[in-house]
Design a protein around this motif. Structure first.
Motif, PDB file in Angstrom:
ATOM      1  N   VAL A  84      66.577  52.528  31.757  1.00  8.46           N
ATOM      2  CA  VAL A  84      66.435  52.616  30.367  1.00  8.46           C
ATOM      3  C   VAL A  84      67.364  53.853  29.569  1.00  8.46           C
ATOM      4  CG1 VAL A  84      64.826  53.031  28.274  1.00  8.46           C
ATOM      5  CG2 VAL A  84      63.943  51.953  30.407  1.00  8.46           C
ATOM      6  N   LEU A  85      68.436  53.400  28.986  1.00  8.92           N
ATOM      7  CA  LEU A  85      69.188  54.141  28.501  1.00  8.92           C
ATOM      8  C   LEU A  85      69.243  54.327  26.759  1.00  8.92           C
ATOM      9  CD1 LEU A  85      72.500  52.950  30.473  1.00  8.92           C
ATOM     10  CD2 LEU A  85      70.997  54.618  31.150  1.00  8.92           C
ATOM     11  N   PHE A  89      73.577  58.178  26.164  1.00  8.14           N
ATOM     12  CA  PHE A  89      73.958  57.803  27.348  1.00  8.14           C
ATOM     13  C   PHE A  89      74.957  56.542  27.613  1.00  8.14           C
ATOM     14  CE2 PHE A  89      74.536  57.398  31.698  1.00  8.14           C
ATOM     15  CZ  PHE A  89      73.194  57.575  32.597  1.00  8.14           C
ATOM     16  N   ALA A  90      74.585  55.546  26.785  1.00  4.58           N
ATOM     17  CA  ALA A  90      75.642  54.479  26.832  1.00  4.58           C
ATOM     18  C   ALA A  90      77.136  54.953  26.364  1.00  4.58           C
ATOM     19  CB  ALA A  90      75.121  53.251  25.979  1.00  4.58           C
ATOM     20  N   ASN A  91      77.020  55.900  25.232  1.00  2.00           N
ATOM     21  CA  ASN A  91      78.193  56.300  24.646  1.00  2.00           C
ATOM     22  C   ASN A  91      79.038  57.023  25.729  1.00  2.00           C
ATOM     23  OD1 ASN A  91      79.632  56.270  22.191  1.00  2.00           O
ATOM     24  ND2 ASN A  91      78.221  57.171  21.154  1.00  2.00           N
ATOM     25  N   SER A  92      78.368  57.979  26.499  1.00  2.00           N
ATOM     26  CA  SER A  92      78.841  58.618  27.464  1.00  2.00           C
ATOM     27  C   SER A  92      79.668  57.980  28.571  1.00  2.00           C
ATOM     28  CB  SER A  92      77.998  59.758  28.210  1.00  2.00           C
ATOM     29  OG  SER A  92      77.507  60.621  27.045  1.00  2.00           O
ATOM     30  N   LEU A  93      78.984  56.859  29.076  1.00  2.00           N
ATOM     31  CA  LEU A  93      79.274  55.941  30.192  1.00  2.00           C
ATOM     32  C   LEU A  93      80.602  55.274  29.610  1.00  2.00           C
ATOM     33  CD1 LEU A  93      76.141  54.581  31.722  1.00  2.00           C
ATOM     34  CD2 LEU A  93      77.707  56.409  32.710  1.00  2.00           C
ATOM     35  N   ILE A  94      80.440  54.737  28.491  1.00  2.00           N
ATOM     36  CA  ILE A  94      81.444  53.714  27.812  1.00  2.00           C
ATOM     37  C   ILE A  94      82.923  54.616  27.775  1.00  2.00           C
ATOM     38  CG2 ILE A  94      82.366  52.562  25.951  1.00  2.00           C
ATOM     39  CD1 ILE A  94      79.536  51.545  25.704  1.00  2.00           C
ATOM     40  N   GLY A 180      80.908  67.795  34.648  1.00  5.99           N
ATOM     41  CA  GLY A 180      80.187  68.751  34.123  1.00  5.99           C
ATOM     42  C   GLY A 180      79.335  68.763  32.812  1.00  5.99           C
ATOM     43  N   THR A 181      79.169  67.139  32.469  1.00  9.27           N
ATOM     44  CA  THR A 181      78.384  66.956  31.271  1.00  9.27           C
ATOM     45  C   THR A 181      77.086  66.234  31.864  1.00  9.27           C
ATOM     46  OG1 THR A 181      80.356  66.698  29.686  1.00  9.27           O
ATOM     47  CG2 THR A 181      78.070  65.722  29.054  1.00  9.27           C
ATOM     48  N   ALA A 182      75.754  66.786  31.586  1.00  7.67           N
ATOM     49  CA  ALA A 182      74.730  66.498  31.881  1.00  7.67           C
ATOM     50  C   ALA A 182      74.142  65.271  31.041  1.00  7.67           C
ATOM     51  CB  ALA A 182      73.387  67.585  31.800  1.00  7.67           C
ATOM     52  N   ILE A 183      73.477  64.340  31.750  1.00 10.34           N
ATOM     53  CA  ILE A 183      73.090  63.141  31.029  1.00 10.34           C
ATOM     54  C   ILE A 183      71.818  62.716  31.662  1.00 10.34           C
ATOM     55  CG2 ILE A 183      73.810  60.595  30.231  1.00 10.34           C
ATOM     56  CD1 ILE A 183      76.522  61.170  31.001  1.00 10.34           C
TER      57      ILE A 183
END
Length: 208
Positions: A84-85, A89-94, A180-183
């Motif tokens: 479940v995102l 999270f979706a923004n960071s992955l894309i 380095g960015t925590a998600i």
């Protein structure tokens, strides 16, 4: 002894599931690092047994709109794995693939869905494959499904899909660190009770 509820699992059972989750998350981090061509670390996941209401609450409430990446698995073990995102999270992955400012999950286009589906295929399947490896069981995994829905609908539909999943879920709280960015990521596993019993039998661990 047959298992009637996940409440029968004790600290030892949770430790075993945490170890499986640790292996799965490590495999997921390695595969994601290859896919993204970035450094990906992951903290040891925390695993809880929660009823549906509590799981729904922790995920943001039944009316929260989120992204669901799910796979069904069947064979020796039957169940469903959900990731479940939320939008961040979706923004960071894309944005690890291309520049894109996502203001709302309903703005996702075909390419965005493809990115999330491929990522979800790695992360969810890593856990299921770890279980199969440790228990020497055969598990067939379906292609991942990606959709935007409310948290309440996600859990209700997952529960209705399975023949006998009881009234509890395994909630996996994990934190990915990409460059380095925590998600934060939330995983939910629903196992049919018979499959849960077989899992521990294969590991030589009794359920009282």
């Amino acid at each position: 002894m047959a298992i009637d509820s996940l409440d029968q699992l004790n600290v030892m059972h949770l430790d075993v599931l945490t170890e499986i989750g640790n292996i799965g998350s490590g495999n997921a981090a390695t595969a994601l690092a290859t896919l993204l061509n970035k450094v990906v670390d992951i903290e040891i996941p925390r695993i809880f047994i929660l009823d549906y209401d509590k799981a729904t609450e922790i995920l943001g409430g039944k009316d929260l709109e989120a992204m669901e990446i799910s796979i069904d698995f069947e064979g020796d073990l039957n169940g469903r794995m959900l990731q479940v995102l939320e939008k961040d999270f979706a923004n960071s992955l894309i944005n690890t693939f291309y520049a894109r400012e996502l203001d709302d999950l309903n703005e996702l286009n075909e390419m965005d869905y493809s990115v999330l589906q491929e990522t979800g295929n790695i992360t969810t399947a890593a856990y299921v494959n770890s279980i199969a490896l440790m228990t020497s069981t055969y598990i067939n995994i379906s292609p991942p499904t990606v959709k935007v829905d409310t948290v309440g609908n996600m859990l209700t539909q997952a529960y209705e899909t399975l023949a006998n999943a009881g009234n509890k879920v395994l909630y996996i709280d994990e934190h990915l660190i990409i460059q380095g960015t925590a998600i934060k990521s939330s995983m939910v596993m629903l196992l049919e009770l018979g499959s849960c019993e077989l899992l521990f039998n294969k590991l030589g661990i009794s359920i009282d």
